[in-house]
Design a protein around this motif. Sequence first.
Motif, PDB file in Angstrom:
ATOM      1  N   LEU A 105       0.844  -1.194   0.000  1.00 53.80           N
ATOM      2  CA  LEU A 105       0.000   0.000   0.000  1.00 53.80           C
ATOM      3  C   LEU A 105       0.878   1.243   0.000  1.00 53.80           C
ATOM      4  N   LEU A 106       0.259   2.376  -0.307  1.00 57.47           N
ATOM      5  CA  LEU A 106       0.939   3.663  -0.279  1.00 57.47           C
ATOM      6  C   LEU A 106       0.878   4.220   1.130  1.00 57.47           C
ATOM      7  N   ALA A 107       2.019   4.504   1.716  1.00 57.20           N
ATOM      8  CA  ALA A 107       2.049   5.092   3.047  1.00 57.20           C
ATOM      9  C   ALA A 107       1.477   6.505   2.983  1.00 57.20           C
ATOM     10  N   ASP A 108       0.603   6.817   3.945  1.00 58.39           N
ATOM     11  CA  ASP A 108       0.037   8.162   3.986  1.00 58.39           C
ATOM     12  C   ASP A 108      -0.272   8.543   5.433  1.00 58.39           C
ATOM     13  N   ALA A 109      -0.784   9.744   5.623  1.00 56.10           N
ATOM     14  CA  ALA A 109      -1.042  10.246   6.973  1.00 56.10           C
ATOM     15  C   ALA A 109      -2.036   9.377   7.723  1.00 56.10           C
ATOM     16  N   GLY A 110      -2.918   8.698   6.996  1.00 58.36           N
ATOM     17  CA  GLY A 110      -3.923   7.876   7.645  1.00 58.36           C
ATOM     18  C   GLY A 110      -3.393   6.565   8.194  1.00 58.36           C
ATOM     19  N   ASN A 111      -2.484   5.906   7.452  1.00 58.58           N
ATOM     20  CA  ASN A 111      -2.029   4.580   7.882  1.00 58.58           C
ATOM     21  C   ASN A 111      -0.666   4.586   8.577  1.00 58.58           C
ATOM     22  N   LEU A 112       0.091   5.668   8.462  1.00 56.28           N
ATOM     23  CA  LEU A 112       1.442   5.672   9.030  1.00 56.28           C
ATOM     24  C   LEU A 112       1.483   5.525  10.551  1.00 56.28           C
ATOM     25  N   GLY A 125      12.797   5.749   1.683  1.00 57.70           N
ATOM     26  CA  GLY A 125      13.490   5.789   0.404  1.00 57.70           C
ATOM     27  C   GLY A 125      12.537   5.999  -0.744  1.00 57.70           C
ATOM     28  N   CYS A 126      11.387   6.629  -0.475  1.00 62.79           N
ATOM     29  CA  CYS A 126      10.411   6.834  -1.539  1.00 62.79           C
ATOM     30  C   CYS A 126      10.824   8.031  -2.399  1.00 62.79           C
ATOM     31  N   ASP A 127      10.127   8.212  -3.530  1.00 69.77           N
ATOM     32  CA  ASP A 127      10.476   9.304  -4.447  1.00 69.77           C
ATOM     33  C   ASP A 127       9.312  10.272  -4.618  1.00 69.77           C
ATOM     34  N   ASP A 128       8.488  10.371  -3.579  1.00 72.42           N
ATOM     35  CA  ASP A 128       7.299  11.217  -3.629  1.00 72.42           C
ATOM     36  C   ASP A 128       7.314  12.150  -2.423  1.00 72.42           C
ATOM     37  N   PHE A 129       7.280  13.462  -2.669  1.00 74.38           N
ATOM     38  CA  PHE A 129       7.424  14.422  -1.577  1.00 74.38           C
ATOM     39  C   PHE A 129       6.237  14.401  -0.620  1.00 74.38           C
ATOM     40  N   ALA A 130       5.049  14.192  -1.113  1.00 74.87           N
ATOM     41  CA  ALA A 130       3.895  14.129  -0.223  1.00 74.87           C
ATOM     42  C   ALA A 130       4.050  12.987   0.777  1.00 74.87           C
ATOM     43  N   THR A 131       4.540  11.845   0.294  1.00 80.80           N
ATOM     44  CA  THR A 131       4.777  10.714   1.195  1.00 80.80           C
ATOM     45  C   THR A 131       5.898  11.038   2.174  1.00 80.80           C
ATOM     46  N   ARG A 132       6.964  11.672   1.687  1.00 85.29           N
ATOM     47  CA  ARG A 132       8.079  12.045   2.574  1.00 85.29           C
ATOM     48  C   ARG A 132       7.597  12.951   3.707  1.00 85.29           C
ATOM     49  N   PRO A 170      17.191  18.630  13.621  1.00 86.62           N
ATOM     50  CA  PRO A 170      16.128  19.068  12.713  1.00 86.62           C
ATOM     51  C   PRO A 170      15.260  17.908  12.239  1.00 86.62           C
ATOM     52  N   CYS A 171      14.160  18.261  11.564  1.00 89.23           N
ATOM     53  CA  CYS A 171      13.332  17.267  10.900  1.00 89.23           C
ATOM     54  C   CYS A 171      13.492  17.433   9.389  1.00 89.23           C
ATOM     55  N   TYR A 172      12.849  16.551   8.621  1.00 89.12           N
ATOM     56  CA  TYR A 172      12.997  16.597   7.173  1.00 89.12           C
ATOM     57  C   TYR A 172      12.496  17.918   6.593  1.00 89.12           C
ATOM     58  N   ARG A 173      11.455  18.486   7.171  1.00 87.80           N
ATOM     59  CA  ARG A 173      10.896  19.717   6.622  1.00 87.80           C
ATOM     60  C   ARG A 173      11.738  20.940   6.982  1.00 87.80           C
ATOM     61  N   CYS A 174      12.694  20.796   7.884  1.00 88.46           N
ATOM     62  CA  CYS A 174      13.685  21.854   8.073  1.00 88.46           C
ATOM     63  C   CYS A 174      14.597  21.940   6.844  1.00 88.46           C
ATOM     64  N   LEU A 175      14.755  20.820   6.156  1.00 86.67           N
ATOM     65  CA  LEU A 175      15.557  20.764   4.932  1.00 86.67           C
ATOM     66  C   LEU A 175      14.706  21.095   3.707  1.00 86.67           C
ATOM     67  N   VAL A 176      13.519  20.508   3.621  1.00 81.91           N
ATOM     68  CA  VAL A 176      12.632  20.694   2.468  1.00 81.91           C
ATOM     69  C   VAL A 176      11.276  21.169   3.002  1.00 81.91           C
ATOM     70  N   PRO A 177      11.071  22.472   3.138  1.00 81.94           N
ATOM     71  CA  PRO A 177       9.814  22.963   3.712  1.00 81.94           C
ATOM     72  C   PRO A 177       8.603  22.700   2.823  1.00 81.94           C
ATOM     73  N   ILE A 179       7.257  21.252  -1.397  1.00 86.46           N
ATOM     74  CA  ILE A 179       7.630  20.484  -2.587  1.00 86.46           C
ATOM     75  C   ILE A 179       8.367  21.410  -3.558  1.00 86.46           C
ATOM     76  N   PRO A 180       9.593  21.055  -3.957  1.00 81.74           N
ATOM     77  CA  PRO A 180      10.327  21.910  -4.892  1.00 81.74           C
ATOM     78  C   PRO A 180       9.574  22.070  -6.212  1.00 81.74           C
ATOM     79  N   PRO A 181       9.514  23.278  -6.750  1.00 82.01           N
ATOM     80  CA  PRO A 181       8.752  23.495  -7.993  1.00 82.01           C
ATOM     81  C   PRO A 181       9.329  22.753  -9.190  1.00 82.01           C
ATOM     82  N   ASP A 182      10.626  22.420  -9.136  1.00 81.63           N
ATOM     83  CA  ASP A 182      11.271  21.739 -10.258  1.00 81.63           C
ATOM     84  C   ASP A 182      11.478  20.249  -9.985  1.00 81.63           C
ATOM     85  N   ALA A 183      10.747  19.699  -9.015  1.00 81.25           N
ATOM     86  CA  ALA A 183      10.922  18.289  -8.663  1.00 81.25           C
ATOM     87  C   ALA A 183      10.562  17.388  -9.836  1.00 81.25           C
TER      88      ALA A 183
END
Length: 248
Positions: A105-112, A125-132, A170-177, A179-183
């Motif tokens: 399944l896709l990890a998300d805010a509901g099941n994590l 190790g996913c490649d989706d910023f929303a999941t990260r 820090p947390c991950y969003r301290c690094l990537v607040p 989704i980068p526009p050029d992702a």
Amino acid sequence: MRETDIDRHARHILLKEIGGPGQAKLGAARVVMIGAGGLGAPAALYLAAAGIGQITLVDPDTVSLDNLQRQVLFRTSDIDRPKVDAAKDALHALDPAVSIETHCLLADAGNLPALLEGADLVLDGCDDFATRFAVNDAAIAARIPLVSGAVGRWDGQVSTFAPHLGPHAPCYRCLVPDIPPDAESCAVTGIVGAITGIVGTLMALEAIKLITGAGEPLIGRIQIVDGLSGGLRTVKLARDPACEACGG
């Protein structure tokens, strides 16, 4: 907690930073892995080989032919199988004693929150910023470290995020607040397979250090790999007091 196989893990036990007590900690650990692809594949192999007691694999995808260039858990015969099922078979072939829990399944805010319950740490190790972002938030709520890896073309990076440990972390969003526009995904930009092996292995190394207490984890630091030049550097990352995930 799995019983330590002294013969299998003899090289770990010889290390003063791990020894018998550290190997026992690895055997008692539960690690959740978000993504069983380019980064999750080498990380899972090395964690299973290290004697981790339980590995939980979370990935919604099936194996495709173009995965085999970098996702070293899989074989041609695995094409069209769910990645978590093929990964479970490969890891059990390496060490039948490791407990593998799978979630296709896709990890998300509901099941994590349920997926991370009782875990010692999570690897993303996913490649989706929303999941990260969702994994980061769930790790903060669960008060467990997040080992995060990312790759693109010839480059990669890895860090450990653990804001529950204090203001230095820090947390991950301290690094990537945001989704980068050029992702762009590697399906668009391309990627050299070996860079995923390097970064995925560094993620496994971080997990082993965190569980055993060996060395210095990459908390407040990012390790950056430049595959073309062969460069490897570490840069500091401060906690952002305005971070919407861990600030304040």
